[in-house]
Structure formats: C-alpha cells, structure tokens
Design an enzyme around this catalytic site. Structure first.
Site: not given
Ligand code: PGA
Length: 261
Positions: A8, A10, A101, A103, A168, A174, A214, A235
C-alpha cells in the site's frame, strides 16, 4: 494457499519517475519467488503507467505480480466529480481494490455503509476487494465485528471468495510497534468464525486474511507462520524495494488452510 503480499504505497512516491523505479525494482526482485502473489497498490495517477509493466503471462506456481488500487467509488460511472470507478480500474488492469483503510475512515470520514456500497460495486465488476478492519488502542472485538458485519452486508456466498479481510489495528499502523502475534492470532480466528457463521465452513477455511501494521523484513514471516494469516498489507516498508522484496521472499511459503472446529 498462496501467500498474498500487498504493497500500500498510500500518497507516495511524489513523482512518476520514482514510482516507476520502485515498481520495476520490486518486479525484478520478486521474480523467482514461488507461491506468492504480490499486489502493488500505487496512487490512482500512477496506475495506468505501471499497469503497462504487469505481465499477464506468468506461470501459476511462480510469484505473480498484480495491480490494485487504494480505494474507488461506489458507482460505475456518472456525474460524480473527482471520483474513480471500479470499471475504470478494471480497464487499466487492476485486480484488487483496498477498501475501508483506517486512514480513509479517519481523514475522509468513510463509514461502514460507504465501504459496503463500494464493495458491492467492486465485486459486481469482477474485482477482488480487500476490506480493512481495525480497532484503536483500548477498543475491543466489538468494533471489528461491526466493521466486518456492516462491510459485508448483502454480500452473497458466491462472492465471498473475492473478498480478503485485512486486520490492521490502528495503533500498529506507521508506528513501528506491530501488533503481538497472539493478538493477531485471536483476531484471525475471530474473523474466520464470523465468516463460518455467515457463509459456512468452506468459505471460512478458504478466506484470505492479511495482517497490516509496521511490518518489516524481521517480523513478516512470523505472522504467516504463527498468527493464522495468509498474507500481509505493507505500508511504509513497501516504499523501499529491498525491504519489500525481502518481506515477500520470507513469506513465499504455502500457508496452511485453517481448519475451523
Ligand atoms: P505500515 O502501514 O506498514 O506503514 O504500518 C500499513 C497500512 O497502513 O496498510
């Protein structure tokens, strides 16, 4: 079952040149991995250009590379300024669409109802949907249950094979603090049981569940081998070709189909 590793990206990278470079490095790096499907979800604007680099003729047992998007609209076409339809995505070679997602739930105020409408359109046009669910720190399983129940409202048994559920937890996205294996295992069993109750044993056993939050090359494999999931949604680490390729390599194992008892 093949592992599914989803990148992803983003709102990254900020130039087409960088996106192409990252895509091609990943493509080259994962060439020889077996039993894994890698899906790259770039920004909408980069999809048509990157789609041209995805080969449709890859041997089934080898790692295949597919293209996905990070969202879409709930209608196929029409007067919806600024929106991207699943039909447009399909036309450009996308096979997967990430929906819900955290976000998007947070910054775009997406509701379960919107996600459910999007999911129905995605499935209607023959794409696969990756529905994300996740709780904030301190929240329990109830929120996961309602996100999944509402997201899947009206989805038929026939369509469940085209749905992937990504767990998630918001506190793990993140932050560099991934969720414990035990927690992911209990959530993956919980999700499978919900699917079992609604769609039956075969659907539950064949459901692909991803973990995201993460992920890095050190922790990736343990989720596949110890936490009952069949893949990962990555991510930050998917923006570094070496790191992402290492993750895909470590997960290139056939995951067991989980038996529901
Ligand atoms: P991250 O994000 O691997 O940076 O923690 C995962 C995601 O939001 O899909």
């Amino acid at each position: 079952m093949k592992s599914l590793i989803v990148a992803n990206w983003k709102c990254n990278p900020t130039s087409l040149k960088k996106a192409k470079r990252l895509f091609n490095l990943i493509k080259k790096g994962i060439k020889s991995i077996k039993n894994t499907e890698v899906v790259i979800c770039p920004s909408f604007v980069h999809i048509p250009i990157l789609g041209a680099f995805v080969s449709t003729r890859q041997k089934a047992s080898f790692c295949r590379l597919a293209l996905g998007s990070q969202d879409c609209f709930w209608e196929g076409k029409g007067a919806f300024t600024g929106e991207i339809s699943p039909l447009m995505l399909k036309d450009l070679g996308c096979r997967y669409v990430i929906l819900g997602h955290s976000e998007r739930r947070k910054y775009l105020i997406e509701t379960d109802e919107m996600i459910n409408k999007k999911m129905k359109k995605v499935l209607e046009f023959g794409l696969k949907s990756i529905i994300c669910i996740g709780e904030k720190k301190g929240e329990g399983f109830d929120i996961l249950k309602s996100q999944l129940q509402n997201g899947l409202k009206g989805i038929s048994k026939k369509n469940i094979k085209n749905i992937i559920v990504a767990y998630e937890p918001i506190f793990a996205i993140g932050t560099g603090k991934s969720c414990s294996l035990d927690k992911v295992l209990s959530v993956s069993l919980f999700i499978r049981k919900m699917i079992y109750k609604k769609y039956g044993r075969t659907a539950a056993e064949n459901l692909k569940i991803l973990y995201g939050g993460s992920i890095n090359k050190e922790n990736a494999k343990s989720y596949i081998t110890e936490a009952g999931v069949n893949g990962l949604l990555v991510g930050g680490a998917s923006l570094k070709a070496d790191e992402f390729v290492a993750i895909a390599k470590r997960c290139g194992i056939r995951t067991k189909i989980s038996k529901i008892s």
